[in-house]
Design a protein around this motif. Sequence first.
Motif, PDB file in Angstrom:
ATOM      1  N   GLY A 195       0.783  -1.230   0.000  1.00 41.07           N
ATOM      2  CA  GLY A 195       0.000   0.000   0.000  1.00 41.07           C
ATOM      3  C   GLY A 195       0.811   1.274   0.000  1.00 41.07           C
ATOM      4  N   VAL A 196       2.129   1.178   0.088  1.00 42.10           N
ATOM      5  CA  VAL A 196       3.006   2.357   0.057  1.00 42.10           C
ATOM      6  C   VAL A 196       3.323   2.674  -1.403  1.00 42.10           C
ATOM      7  N   LEU A 197       3.085   3.903  -1.810  1.00 41.42           N
ATOM      8  CA  LEU A 197       3.336   4.287  -3.196  1.00 41.42           C
ATOM      9  C   LEU A 197       4.827   4.244  -3.502  1.00 41.42           C
ATOM     10  N   MET A 198       5.196   3.506  -4.541  1.00 39.90           N
ATOM     11  CA  MET A 198       6.572   3.522  -5.039  1.00 39.90           C
ATOM     12  C   MET A 198       6.684   4.752  -5.932  1.00 39.90           C
ATOM     13  N   LEU A 199       6.939   5.873  -5.296  1.00 40.09           N
ATOM     14  CA  LEU A 199       6.744   7.187  -5.894  1.00 40.09           C
ATOM     15  C   LEU A 199       7.489   7.376  -7.204  1.00 40.09           C
ATOM     16  N   MET A 200       8.784   7.119  -7.179  1.00 37.90           N
ATOM     17  CA  MET A 200       9.601   7.402  -8.347  1.00 37.90           C
ATOM     18  C   MET A 200       9.183   6.557  -9.538  1.00 37.90           C
ATOM     19  N   ASP A 201       8.983   5.264  -9.327  1.00 39.00           N
ATOM     20  CA  ASP A 201       8.575   4.391 -10.425  1.00 39.00           C
ATOM     21  C   ASP A 201       7.185   4.738 -10.937  1.00 39.00           C
ATOM     22  N   ALA A 202       6.239   4.930 -10.017  1.00 37.59           N
ATOM     23  CA  ALA A 202       4.858   5.153 -10.429  1.00 37.59           C
ATOM     24  C   ALA A 202       4.692   6.465 -11.183  1.00 37.59           C
ATOM     25  N   PHE A 203       5.281   7.526 -10.659  1.00 38.12           N
ATOM     26  CA  PHE A 203       5.120   8.830 -11.309  1.00 38.12           C
ATOM     27  C   PHE A 203       5.852   8.868 -12.646  1.00 38.12           C
ATOM     28  N   ASP A 204       7.076   8.378 -12.661  1.00 41.30           N
ATOM     29  CA  ASP A 204       7.852   8.400 -13.897  1.00 41.30           C
ATOM     30  C   ASP A 204       7.184   7.557 -14.983  1.00 41.30           C
ATOM     31  N   PHE A 205       6.584   6.442 -14.587  1.00 39.47           N
ATOM     32  CA  PHE A 205       5.979   5.522 -15.542  1.00 39.47           C
ATOM     33  C   PHE A 205       4.626   6.027 -16.036  1.00 39.47           C
ATOM     34  N   HIS A 206       3.725   6.294 -15.100  1.00 42.32           N
ATOM     35  CA  HIS A 206       2.350   6.614 -15.478  1.00 42.32           C
ATOM     36  C   HIS A 206       2.182   8.034 -16.006  1.00 42.32           C
ATOM     37  N   VAL A 207       2.884   8.991 -15.395  1.00 40.21           N
ATOM     38  CA  VAL A 207       2.641  10.394 -15.721  1.00 40.21           C
ATOM     39  C   VAL A 207       3.738  10.957 -16.629  1.00 40.21           C
ATOM     40  N   ALA A 208       4.973  11.044 -16.124  1.00 39.22           N
ATOM     41  CA  ALA A 208       6.048  11.603 -16.943  1.00 39.22           C
ATOM     42  C   ALA A 208       6.260  10.770 -18.213  1.00 39.22           C
ATOM     43  N   GLY A 209       6.187   9.437 -18.064  1.00 40.41           N
ATOM     44  CA  GLY A 209       6.347   8.559 -19.217  1.00 40.41           C
ATOM     45  C   GLY A 209       5.084   8.328 -20.002  1.00 40.41           C
ATOM     46  N   SER A 210       3.949   8.833 -19.519  1.00 39.18           N
ATOM     47  CA  SER A 210       2.647   8.832 -20.203  1.00 39.18           C
ATOM     48  C   SER A 210       2.090   7.447 -20.498  1.00 39.18           C
ATOM     49  N   ASN A 245       0.491  17.573  -5.235  1.00 40.33           N
ATOM     50  CA  ASN A 245       1.287  18.358  -6.177  1.00 40.33           C
ATOM     51  C   ASN A 245       1.647  17.539  -7.412  1.00 40.33           C
ATOM     52  N   PHE A 246       1.861  16.245  -7.224  1.00 40.28           N
ATOM     53  CA  PHE A 246       2.120  15.356  -8.361  1.00 40.28           C
ATOM     54  C   PHE A 246       0.842  15.133  -9.171  1.00 40.28           C
ATOM     55  N   THR A 247      -0.269  15.018  -8.470  1.00 45.51           N
ATOM     56  CA  THR A 247      -1.543  14.783  -9.149  1.00 45.51           C
ATOM     57  C   THR A 247      -1.903  15.963 -10.045  1.00 45.51           C
ATOM     58  N   LYS A 248      -1.569  17.178  -9.624  1.00 41.97           N
ATOM     59  CA  LYS A 248      -1.819  18.344 -10.467  1.00 41.97           C
ATOM     60  C   LYS A 248      -1.078  18.233 -11.792  1.00 41.97           C
ATOM     61  N   LEU A 249       0.142  17.717 -11.742  1.00 41.65           N
ATOM     62  CA  LEU A 249       0.920  17.557 -12.975  1.00 41.65           C
ATOM     63  C   LEU A 249       0.320  16.508 -13.902  1.00 41.65           C
ATOM     64  N   SER A 250      -0.386  15.532 -13.329  1.00 39.17           N
ATOM     65  CA  SER A 250      -0.960  14.477 -14.161  1.00 39.17           C
ATOM     66  C   SER A 250      -2.178  14.968 -14.918  1.00 39.17           C
ATOM     67  N   GLY A 251      -2.751  16.077 -14.467  1.00 35.21           N
ATOM     68  CA  GLY A 251      -3.926  16.612 -15.138  1.00 35.21           C
ATOM     69  C   GLY A 251      -5.105  15.662 -15.043  1.00 35.21           C
ATOM     70  N   SER A 258      -4.963   9.009 -11.203  1.00 30.71           N
ATOM     71  CA  SER A 258      -6.058   9.590 -10.422  1.00 30.71           C
ATOM     72  C   SER A 258      -6.826   8.515  -9.664  1.00 30.71           C
ATOM     73  N   ASP A 259      -7.043   7.365 -10.316  1.00 28.81           N
ATOM     74  CA  ASP A 259      -7.741   6.270  -9.641  1.00 28.81           C
ATOM     75  C   ASP A 259      -6.946   5.784  -8.430  1.00 28.81           C
ATOM     76  N   MET A 260      -5.628   5.666  -8.584  1.00 32.55           N
ATOM     77  CA  MET A 260      -4.804   5.250  -7.444  1.00 32.55           C
ATOM     78  C   MET A 260      -4.926   6.240  -6.297  1.00 32.55           C
ATOM     79  N   ASN A 587      -2.589  10.402   0.171  1.00 30.16           N
ATOM     80  CA  ASN A 587      -2.780  10.811  -1.221  1.00 30.16           C
ATOM     81  C   ASN A 587      -3.387  12.202  -1.339  1.00 30.16           C
ATOM     82  N   LYS A 588      -4.009  12.678  -0.266  1.00 35.81           N
ATOM     83  CA  LYS A 588      -4.627  14.007  -0.268  1.00 35.81           C
ATOM     84  C   LYS A 588      -3.929  14.966   0.703  1.00 35.81           C
TER      85      LYS A 588
END
Length: 614
Positions: A195-210, A245-251, A258-260, A587-588
């Motif tokens: 249940g702990v977000l793997m921040l770097m992998d998740a953000f880079d993969f889903h958002v930055a990496g689209s 702040n990361f969620t804002k970047l994901s739009g 967003s679901d996560m 998350n909030k």
Amino acid sequence: MKKLAFLIITFFPLIGAAQNPDSTWFVNNYIKKEISIPMRDGVKLFTSIYQPKDQSEKHPILITRTPYSIAPYGKVYKAYWRSYMMKYCREGYVLVNQDIRGKYMSEGIFEVVRPFNPNKKTSKDIDEASDSYDTIDWLIKNIDNNNGNVGAIGISFPGFYATMVALSGHPALKAVSPQAPVTDRFFGDDDHHNGVLMLMDAFDFHVAGSFSAPSRVPSTKGARGFRIADQDNYNYYLKMGALPNFTKLSGDTMKFWSDMMNHPNLDAWWKARDARTGMKNVKPAMLIVGGLFDAEDGYGAWNTYKALVKQSPQTNSKLIIGPWYHGQWASNDGTHLGNVQFGSNTATYYQDMEVPFFNYYLKGKGTDNLSKATIFFSGEDKWRSFSQWPLADIKPTPIYLKENGKLSFEASKTPTPTFDSYISDPAKPVPYAEKVHLRRTREYMDDDQRFAARRTDVLVYDTGLLTDDITLAGPVVADLMVSLSSTDADFVVKLIDVFPENTPVDPVTKYPMGGYQMLVRAEVMRGKFRNSFSAPEPFVPGKPTQVKFTLPDVAHTFKKGHKLMIQIQSSWFPLTDRNPQQFVDINKAKDADFVKETIKVYHNSSKIILPVIK
């Protein structure tokens, strides 16, 4: 000039590889076709087929379904000659690659992890298993000179799709190999651990990496993400602050992110996306493959196999785990990871097991002589074979945290509970690796942990020099007694092999290995989930509280003269997101929610339970 380059690539696809005998053989003996295969709901999936020209025998079919593009498109050939997959070409396999629904050249709506549907009633009831069934059915009926036997293979997300192929139930499907398969993105894949977000992998993969971008009109090009404008990931993610702040970047476009964020706890949404839910009455032979040091999907291989054994005991399931980073078994070099050498090329050793497995089930050639579990043990650099996994003769052996940084296999009673304490400061989290870099390293999985041991917010315990070898095989359990000055905290437990001081410098990397603290296994636990992942609970400040959780399986021998070490800390950044250390929906959370706290870890009542074998 661009037009000339296009003509060269289109009509002479192998000109750059013509000096390679394998590439020359491949283009002379294989033809490439591109087909859009219709699914039961009318959606067409783009598929490339590499088919032997040989008509002297019938050929088996091997499928890989992927969200990562089946490029190259058009007349350019996929460079199978650069990898061990050339062995399948020499064996005369029909090699099939497919863009999954909603990705690249395939039609339809993409879903990051489409839940398995066991109750399909109409042609509109689709999932990845039904797409797999329809693909196999079309191939068997339309590829000339096939022998009626189909297999599937894939690494990482394609490993997830291989699992879904196995659940398709098509009678022509005889063997499947999910490798490092995405399995459960809440408990152990590259989005979350416990249940702990793997921040770097998740953000880079889903958002930055689209990766999670919505479906578009079929295209050979992927969705465009954005470049993280910082070469120091620790600095970048710390400055970004709280998760909103990361969620804002994901739009609004990255729906899965967003679901996560809207599902912080284990609930029906997460459970539906556990690939193990459909693993019942699985028909094909299964070869599950994974790496001891796989940073992305180390959880998937172990737990897919365990689910098959438990939920589908009649299935012929095999497990192979080697000392690999993510996908290293498919590379040309399995001799080492970072500074740790394995004594042989473990990748080619594996490949000589995989190809005969498929040959037996798809060609009727040779025998299936693989043991149920074939596992490489780091530390001793040795392959072992077992008739089952988990092993029957494991002896769960507690090792206790003691005063003065000691570990002991002997429990002791003290009249007054003693403890070690540290201050966990979210503004200065413990880094997961020593060097400055942007992309998450794969080597951190067996990296030297001396940099962390020197911090005041990391507790360190060791056995002293071992007088005998200790071999561990299976899951490690952390059983801590802690108290907090606030209402929540994370706990990272690391199992470490400390090399003797006289170990020579690594001959390849030139790294000083004397006293090297090799990470064998580590895992994170969010304290508020200690009693339930569905119903988190705050800590009572100052009250001693048990936090017990399981680390992924290990296969490692601590040699005589080494030390067994445990490190405990409350951040692992930016590998994992920071805990505000207050009981809130992380998350909030707001930037102002993050507070320092004092954490106590009690001696004797805190222990690590080791899976010891003789």
